[in-house]
Write a protein that holds these residues in place. Structure first.
Motif, PDB file in Angstrom:
ATOM      1  N   ARG A  29       0.745  -1.225   0.066  1.00  0.00           N
ATOM      2  CA  ARG A  29       0.074   0.062   0.022  1.00  0.00           C
ATOM      3  C   ARG A  29       0.739   1.176   0.226  1.00  0.00           C
ATOM      4  O   ARG A  29       0.343   2.168   0.188  1.00  0.00           O
ATOM      5  CB  ARG A  29      -0.780   0.154   1.147  1.00  0.00           C
ATOM      6  CG  ARG A  29      -0.322  -0.307   2.645  1.00  0.00           C
ATOM      7  CD  ARG A  29      -1.330  -0.554   3.617  1.00  0.00           C
ATOM      8  NE  ARG A  29      -0.854  -0.840   4.982  1.00  0.00           N
ATOM      9  CZ  ARG A  29      -0.315   0.086   5.753  1.00  0.00           C
ATOM     10  NH1 ARG A  29      -0.931   1.428   5.545  1.00  0.00           N
ATOM     11  NH2 ARG A  29       0.117  -0.167   6.818  1.00  0.00           N
ATOM     12  N   LYS A  87      -0.716   4.630  -1.854  1.00  0.00           N
ATOM     13  CA  LYS A  87      -1.392   5.608  -1.149  1.00  0.00           C
ATOM     14  C   LYS A  87      -0.866   6.185   0.107  1.00  0.00           C
ATOM     15  O   LYS A  87      -0.879   7.382   0.348  1.00  0.00           O
ATOM     16  CB  LYS A  87      -2.662   4.744  -0.636  1.00  0.00           C
ATOM     17  CG  LYS A  87      -3.575   5.339   0.046  1.00  0.00           C
ATOM     18  CD  LYS A  87      -4.252   6.500  -0.840  1.00  0.00           C
ATOM     19  CE  LYS A  87      -5.613   6.916  -0.024  1.00  0.00           C
ATOM     20  NZ  LYS A  87      -5.347   7.657   1.190  1.00  0.00           N
ATOM     21  N   ARG A  89       0.578  -3.883  -9.694  1.00  0.00           N
ATOM     22  CA  ARG A  89      -0.403  -3.840  -8.694  1.00  0.00           C
ATOM     23  C   ARG A  89      -1.276  -2.373  -8.562  1.00  0.00           C
ATOM     24  O   ARG A  89      -2.321  -2.309  -8.226  1.00  0.00           O
ATOM     25  CB  ARG A  89       0.020  -4.128  -7.255  1.00  0.00           C
ATOM     26  CG  ARG A  89       0.588  -5.360  -7.019  1.00  0.00           C
ATOM     27  CD  ARG A  89       1.008  -5.538  -5.731  1.00  0.00           C
ATOM     28  NE  ARG A  89       1.310  -6.942  -5.264  1.00  0.00           N
ATOM     29  CZ  ARG A  89       1.921  -7.319  -4.125  1.00  0.00           C
ATOM     30  NH1 ARG A  89       2.190  -6.325  -3.144  1.00  0.00           N
ATOM     31  NH2 ARG A  89       2.046  -8.388  -3.771  1.00  0.00           N
ATOM     32  N   SER A  90      -0.626  -1.143  -8.782  1.00  0.00           N
ATOM     33  CA  SER A  90      -1.309  -0.213  -8.100  1.00  0.00           C
ATOM     34  C   SER A  90      -0.986   0.953  -9.359  1.00  0.00           C
ATOM     35  O   SER A  90      -0.837   2.122  -9.246  1.00  0.00           O
ATOM     36  CB  SER A  90      -0.619   0.547  -6.691  1.00  0.00           C
ATOM     37  OG  SER A  90      -0.448  -0.594  -5.957  1.00  0.00           O
TER      38      SER A  90
END
Length: 407
Positions: free
Chosen positions: A172, A175, A198-199
């Motif tokens: 994460r 973010k 993934r992001s």
């Protein structure tokens, strides 16, 4: 003992899972011996140890406790370092005065147990000048050379804030970086591939002005992908190691470095050579006790006036019945396939021929390419002995604590 002057970057903001404030606000670790190996649970402990190393006369090793086994910790104590972990102090087994200002690093351990090499904060500081204010992302393993590069940048220059990421937060981090206002980030090619995989949507929202890659061979595909997402950012490739220091820095967005840099004598710059296919570096930023010319163990090839680092010599050659397949070449062919996001290639023991080539790949999102099609792709571009005999499709890119993958 002379008290070190307070670092210029004392007011820079440091963000960890347990702290948000300036370097100068970090509380010290209690009862820290003057010569100590601090084996930390997280980056909060680590930056506290760093601040004490930067502001008090001492000798320090900082490493994630997960990277150090009991046998190696015993070796630290026998060499004169107390071992500090989980708030407990295990005293040194050899009495000696601390080497004030010495900073010990552990190598990445690519070829076995991490080795111990000696630096100072000065030899770890490789960025100078007046860079613009930035907030950096530091996802590297605590105490690794690349981690210290970000740390010493923040300590030595004003306006260089840092967000530290724990291994458990790697899923994460985009973010978290968005929330912290990160504008610069450094990571391995595997780290960037995984982040894009993934992001990608969140990553594209980050206002990155500086993107740095290092720690692994860098191919053109990942550089091009990052350029597509960040057309205005400066994208840099850095070749560095604990032993040789930061030796090569390239900003032109092309894989490798200009062949014209080889065997060039430039004051203040490392001397780069290729000897028997291996990159050799002579640098004033090398760790203490290194040979004048350091054999890196990395294979280097000249292609179209560029020097490409293609992988580790010790693991690149796969002997298939007497024919030598190159794992890096096979991997390059797989990465050239438009549906392959990541690839790893290695030898596997086999009767009669000794070894065969096997490969693992991660496909781009939505791809329906099969292992049969990828094998045919390789067969059209490689000699028969180099074509993977087993090809496995993984659901996502594997990544180790060092942000590298076994490619």
């Amino acid at each position: 003992m002379t008290q070190p002057a307070e670092p210029v970057g004392a007011g820079n903001r440091i963000i960890t899972a347990g702290y948000d404030g300036p370097w100068s606000g970090l509380p010290g670790l209690p009862n820290l011996p003057p010569a100590a190996a601090v084996l930390v649970a997280d980056n909060t402990e680590a930056v506290r140890a760093v601040w004490q190393a930067a502001t008090t006369p001492r000798e320090t090793l900082v490493a994630a406790s997960t990277r150090v086994g009991d046998e190696q910790a015993q070796g630290f104590r026998e060499s004169g370092l107390a071992v500090v972990r989980a708030g407990q102090v295990e005293p040194a087994l050899t009495e000696r005065e601390p080497e004030v200002g010495r900073v010990w690093l552990l190598t990445s351990g690519s070829t076995g147990r991490p080795k111990q090499v000696a630096h100072t904060l000065e030899s770890l500081t490789t960025v100078a000048g007046d860079p613009p204010p930035r907030t950096w992302l530091c996802p590297y393993a605590t105490g690794a050379y690349a981690w210290w590069q970000v740390v010493t940048l923040s300590l030595s220059l004003p306006g260089q804030d840092v967000l530290f990421i724990e291994p458990s937060e790697l899923d994460r981090w985009p973010k978290m970086a968005l929330d912290a206002g990160v504008t610069a980030a450094s990571g391995t090619p595997t780290f960037w591939r995984q982040a894009l995989f993934r992001s990608g949507d969140v990553l594209a929202q980050l206002p990155l002005e500086q993107i740095t890659l290092g720690g692994e061979p860098v191919d053109q595909a990942i550089l091009t992908r990052l350029r597509e997402v960040y057309p205005e950012a400066r994208i840099s490739w850095i070749y560095a190691s604990s032993e040789a220091g930061a030796a090569i820095v390239v900003h032109d967005g092309l894989a490798g470095f200009p062949a014209a840099w080889l065997d060039r004598e430039t004051p203040g710059r490392p001397r780069l050579s290729i000897v028997d296919g291996e990159l050799v570096i002579a640098s004033s930023k090398a760790a203490e006790g290194m040979d004048a010319a350091i054999r890196t163990g990395d294979r280097a090839e000249i292609v179209d006036d560029r020097v490409l680092i293609t992988g580790r010599i010790a693991s690149d050659e796969i002997n298939v019945g007497g024919s030598k397949a190159s794992a890096s070449k096979v991997r390059g062919v797989l990465l050239d396939h438009p549906d392959v996001e990541w690839a790893a290639v290695r030898g596997r023991k086999a009767p009669l021929v000794g070894q065969v080539v096997m490969a693992e790949v991660v496909l781009t999102e939505g791809s329906s390419t099969t292992d049969v099609e990828l094998t045919a792709w390789c067969a059209a571009r490689l000699p028969d002995y180099s074509v993977p005999r087993r090809l496995r499709v993984l659901p996502e890119i594997p990544i180790k604590e060092t942000l590298k993958s076994d490619v």
